[in-house]
Design an enzyme around this catalytic site. Structure first.
Site, PDB file in Angstrom:
ATOM      1  N   ARG A 134      -1.258   0.350  56.023  1.00 22.18           N
ATOM      2  CA  ARG A 134      -1.607  -0.553  57.186  1.00 22.18           C
ATOM      3  C   ARG A 134      -2.002  -2.002  56.791  1.00 22.18           C
ATOM      4  O   ARG A 134      -1.601  -2.905  57.434  1.00 22.18           O
ATOM      5  CB  ARG A 134      -2.736   0.326  57.899  1.00 22.18           C
ATOM      6  CG  ARG A 134      -2.851  -0.437  59.380  1.00 22.18           C
ATOM      7  CD  ARG A 134      -4.124   0.205  60.289  1.00 22.18           C
ATOM      8  NE  ARG A 134      -4.159   1.465  60.406  1.00 22.18           N
ATOM      9  CZ  ARG A 134      -4.737   2.278  60.973  1.00 22.18           C
ATOM     10  NH1 ARG A 134      -5.899   2.039  61.527  1.00 22.18           N
ATOM     11  NH2 ARG A 134      -4.290   3.791  61.075  1.00 22.18           N
ATOM     12  N   HIS A 173       6.899   3.526  64.340  1.00 16.76           N
ATOM     13  CA  HIS A 173       5.454   3.101  64.025  1.00 16.76           C
ATOM     14  C   HIS A 173       4.729   3.869  65.381  1.00 16.76           C
ATOM     15  O   HIS A 173       4.320   3.176  66.271  1.00 16.76           O
ATOM     16  CB  HIS A 173       5.357   1.561  64.320  1.00 16.76           C
ATOM     17  CG  HIS A 173       4.146   0.883  63.654  1.00 16.76           C
ATOM     18  ND1 HIS A 173       3.699   1.260  62.507  1.00 16.76           N
ATOM     19  CD2 HIS A 173       2.975   0.271  64.376  1.00 16.76           C
ATOM     20  CE1 HIS A 173       2.458   0.493  62.209  1.00 16.76           C
ATOM     21  NE2 HIS A 173       2.120  -0.047  63.396  1.00 16.76           N
ATOM     22  N   TYR A 227       8.758 -10.724  79.219  1.00 16.23           N
ATOM     23  CA  TYR A 227       8.878 -12.033  79.564  1.00 16.23           C
ATOM     24  C   TYR A 227       9.694 -12.709  78.274  1.00 16.23           C
ATOM     25  O   TYR A 227      10.403 -13.553  78.616  1.00 16.23           O
ATOM     26  CB  TYR A 227       7.887 -12.793  79.990  1.00 16.23           C
ATOM     27  CG  TYR A 227       7.116 -12.278  81.126  1.00 16.23           C
ATOM     28  CD1 TYR A 227       7.862 -12.250  82.442  1.00 16.23           C
ATOM     29  CD2 TYR A 227       5.681 -12.114  81.393  1.00 16.23           C
ATOM     30  CE1 TYR A 227       7.301 -11.501  83.579  1.00 16.23           C
ATOM     31  CE2 TYR A 227       5.110 -11.543  82.540  1.00 16.23           C
ATOM     32  CZ  TYR A 227       6.085 -11.514  83.668  1.00 16.23           C
ATOM     33  OH  TYR A 227       5.176 -10.971  84.342  1.00 16.23           O
TER      34      TYR A 227
END
Length: 765
Positions: free
Chosen positions: A41, A87, A131
């Site tokens: 991580r 993931h 968007y």
């Protein structure tokens, strides 16, 4: 009788309970969690400089064919693929990581090209992923070069349904080029970005000279090159030591630069001349990871809090380029002092902590110096080169097998066609007659008729010769470490041309130069010098009246309150409030409330206990000595420099025991050579000032001895001028006794009655 529920296998689940000590079970599980956080991580792999989430993002975008030449796809599509296949974490985490890869102010060499609102340097967040759109950059494609050439291992995804690359094999030195930061369990990493051309130069030096000294590397590898530019004002030794050990820190400053200034020196200093002697400063670059909006807010707040009285205004005139304008209060302000104050009071100067903590090829976290890092990266690239070569050799061997089969078919084309037309099972017949392998026979049988015209002997033999030549070169390459290093150097030089200092992307942005000696910065320099009359009441209400008013003037006080101290000072002065408990407090004269009302309780500003009386108020002067004496008869001299307190809690200067109180705190005037002490018993003693010890803190020494009572007052004077005291009455007359030899004894004496006319309150006034 109670029944026990069984699971699907008919086994009692309580049979699976293991009796184990809680501390060992907890530590074992926490260790697993810590290792997972470190390796999967938070820490980057030194080979490709990526954390798993970034690697999975790039891999997913490659799978979606989002290369630089293709169209954009919605970020939501990419994030969905990433968290669904590779993931298993939240969409916010994945999208935030993707946004950072696209921000040219966060990454020195962006790996994602964004379309839409991906945030800005003001600190605004990106638009929602529904968007925005994205695709890969050329740099990202460089980083992933060779994925189809057997260069890296592929590992199963979390659900074993897909595969993902263990690392990205490209030659782009992403770890140092783009840097990384992360906090794991028990360790962290913080790596700045650097210039690719300098990384390549240092790498070539390590390849050519494995025993190269660190100092030589630092001649080629200058140091950080941040996406937002700026200046690193540190010495070469400081930066070199940090990269040698893998740990260190250095300052990062924004840049003052006025592109429109006429004179080169003004341009470099960031000064724009406005005519009539007026000028303004222009900030063109800000430190890495500092939000422009936050910086402007800090400057504006410093002006509002009067921490920057030499600055009139700050304006944001930025468009695509940063332009923050600072307007000084006066044209007489020193530009360097203004810059230094901005550095001290705002994030225009920050500190970047270097921590080269990375995962090596065995996935072990290590803090490496620059040379060790480059050596490990070179080793990983050599390994990738060998894998690519072996993969290509396998492809060549397979193709050679087919080409040799095609040549046999061409030489015996009529017979091959006859066998195919007449035999029910032509494959074994062809293999037997022409000594073909299974793959060769299968390839010939799978050829279309239209392909027969391609079977030209010269073309096939040329292809075979080229394949054999390439095979020979690859075998020589695999057998020679020197050839492998030469090939790596050639590829690195090609990379350097793409990211060279003459290109827009490769040009160094951050200047590294040791800063000139700083202009002495003090908040006192920020205060405008004006006369002020300090008024402190008996109940501890303080105020400051503008100008030097007559000290005998009557001032208004709250009902039940009255005057205690009235004195003249300047707004640049520090006032020392000496408490009867021996603690001294410091108050800036510029911080005094106005004198229109009754002022404010001094305890609102300073932590003075309610029961503590103020014994004296003294204006600090450098080197000024003060006589300090307690009612026990003990005292000493101290300088106001040693009495200054930096916090509102004050400084304990006089140590008192029991119910003792500090009753005297009086400045020792220049030229004074004797001390006069009077007790409650109306006995007076005079001794040489030299007998008074100079201390920074303590109880002091005995000034006068008493049978009853204690010390009432003490002062200093010049013996040849005599001792003066204030007489009673409305005239405030002063009397001077010139002949003081009969009261002069050694320090600590009992003394004798004072001269005729000495005040009944036993005070010098």
């Amino acid at each position: 009788m109670a029944t026990t529920d069984l699971d699907d296998s008919g086994v009692d689940p309580f049979d699976a309970i293991v009796d184990a000590p809680f501390d060992s079970a907890l530590s074992e599980r926490y260790l697993v969690y810590a290792l997972s956080t470190i390796t999967a991580r938070s820490l980057p792999d030194l080979r490709d400089g990526l954390k798993p989430v970034h690697r999975r993002l790039l891999w997913t975008m490659r799978q979606l064919k989002l290369d630089p030449a293709s169209g954009f796809k919605k970020s939501a599509r990419v994030v969905g693929e990433v968290i669904g296949k590779y993931h298993p974490h939240g969409d916010t985490a994945a999208y935030d990581a993707m946004v950072r890869l696209a921000q040219d102010f966060a990454l020195r060499y962006p790996l994602v090209e964004g379309q839409g609102n991906f945030g800005n340097i003001d600190g605004d967040n990106a638009a929602a992923y529904r968007y925005t759109e994205a695709r890969l950059t050329k740099t990202a494609m460089r980083l992933m070069e060779g994925l189809d050439a057997g260069t890296v291992d592929f590992i199963p995804t979390y659900n074993n349904e897909e595969e993902e690359p263990e690392i990205m094999p490209g030659l782009f030195p992403n770890l140092l080029a783009n840097g990384a930061s992360g906090i794991a369990v028990g360790m962290a990493t913080n790596i700045p970005s650097h210039n690719v051309a300098e990384i390549v130069d240092a790498t070539l030096e390590v390849i050519d000279n494995p025993h190269v000294e660190h100092a030589r590397l630092m001649e080629l590898f200058k140091g950080p090159d941040f996406a937002t530019g700026g200046v690193v004002p540190e010495s070469a030794d400081t930066i070199s030591h940090a990269y040698e050990t893998g740990r260190g820190s250095f300052r990062v400053r924004g840049r003052f630069h006025a592109a429109e200034a006429e004179k080169p020196e003004d341009r470099e200093a960031g000064i724009e001349r406005l005519g009539g002697g007026q000028w303004q400063l222009v900030i063109s670059e800000i430190p890495y990871q500092v939000a422009k909006g936050k910086l402007i807010e800090q400057i504006a707040q410093a002006i509002a809090d009067k921490k920057l009285p030499i600055l009139e205004d700050v304006r944001d005139e930025s468009d695509e380029a940063i332009r923050i304008v600072l307007v000084p209060r006066s044209r007489n302000v020193d530009p360097e002092l203004l810059k230094e104050s901005i550095y001290k009071l705002t994030d225009m100067e920050t500190r970047f902590g270097l921590n080269l903590n990375v995962l090596d090829a065995s996935r072990t976290p290590m803090v490496m110096g620059l040379k060790e890092l480059l050596e490990n990266w070179i080793a990983s690239q050599i390994d990738i080169l060998q894998r690519r070569s072996r993969h290509r050799l396998d492809q060549i061997a397979k193709r050679l097998e087919l080409v040799e089969g095609y040549i046999i078919a061409f030489l015996n084309l009529d017979r091959v066609i006859e066998i195919i037309r007449t035999e029910d099972e032509p494959k074994p017949v062809m293999m037997e007659e022409f000594k073909l392998t299974d793959r060769q026979a299968e390839a010939i049988l799978n050829m279309r008729l239209r392909s027969l015209r391609k079977l030209e002997e010269m073309q096939l033999r040329n292809e075979k010769d080229e394949l054999l030549k390439e095979q020979d070169e690859l075998e020589k390459l695999l057998g020679s470490p020197a050839r492998q290093r030469t090939r790596l150097k050639r590829d690195l030089n090609t990379l350097r041309k793409e990211y060279g200092p003459e290109t827009d992307l490769g040009r160094r942005r951050t200047t590294i130069e040791e800063a000139a000696p700083a202009v002495e910065f003090s908040m006192d320099a920020m205060i405008e010098k004006e006369p002020v009359t300090v008024i402190l009441s008996q109940k501890g209400w303080v105020r400051g009246a503008k100008g030097h008013l007559p000290l005998d003037q009557e001032f208004k006080y709250k009902e039940g309150d009255g005057p205690a101290f009235v004195l003249h000072a300047q707004t640049t002065d520090k006032l020392l409030l000496v408490g009867a408990d021996g603690r001294v407090f410091t108050l800036g004269a510029d911080k005094l409330p106005g004198a229109r009302g009754f002022g404010e309780p001094v305890r609102n500003t300073l932590d003075i206990e309610a029961s503590t009386q103020i014994a004296a108020v003294i204006v600090h002067r450098e080197g000024q000595e003060v006589l300090l004496a307690a009612d026990t008869g003990k005292g000493f001299a101290a300088t106001t420099d040693a009495m200054l307190a930096e916090t509102r809690k004050g400084r304990q200067v006089v140590n008192l025991k029991g119910d003792a109180k500090l009753v005297v705190a009086r400045a020792i005037e220049q030229g004074h050579d004797h001390v006069a002490v009077v007790g409650d018993n109306r006995k007076l003693v005079v001794f040489n000032l030299e007998e008074l010890p100079r201390l920074a803190k303590g109880q002091g020494v005995k000034l006068q001895s008493y049978r009853d009572g204690g010390l009432s007052d003490a002062t200093t004077f010049k013996l040849e001028e005599g001792l003066s005291w204030t007489m009673g009455g409305k005239g405030d007359r002063t009397r001077t006794e010139g002949d003081m030899w009969q009261w002069k004894v050694a320090r600590g004496g009992a003394g004798r009655l004072p001269p005729q006319g000495f005040p009944r309150d036993n005070r010098f006034g």
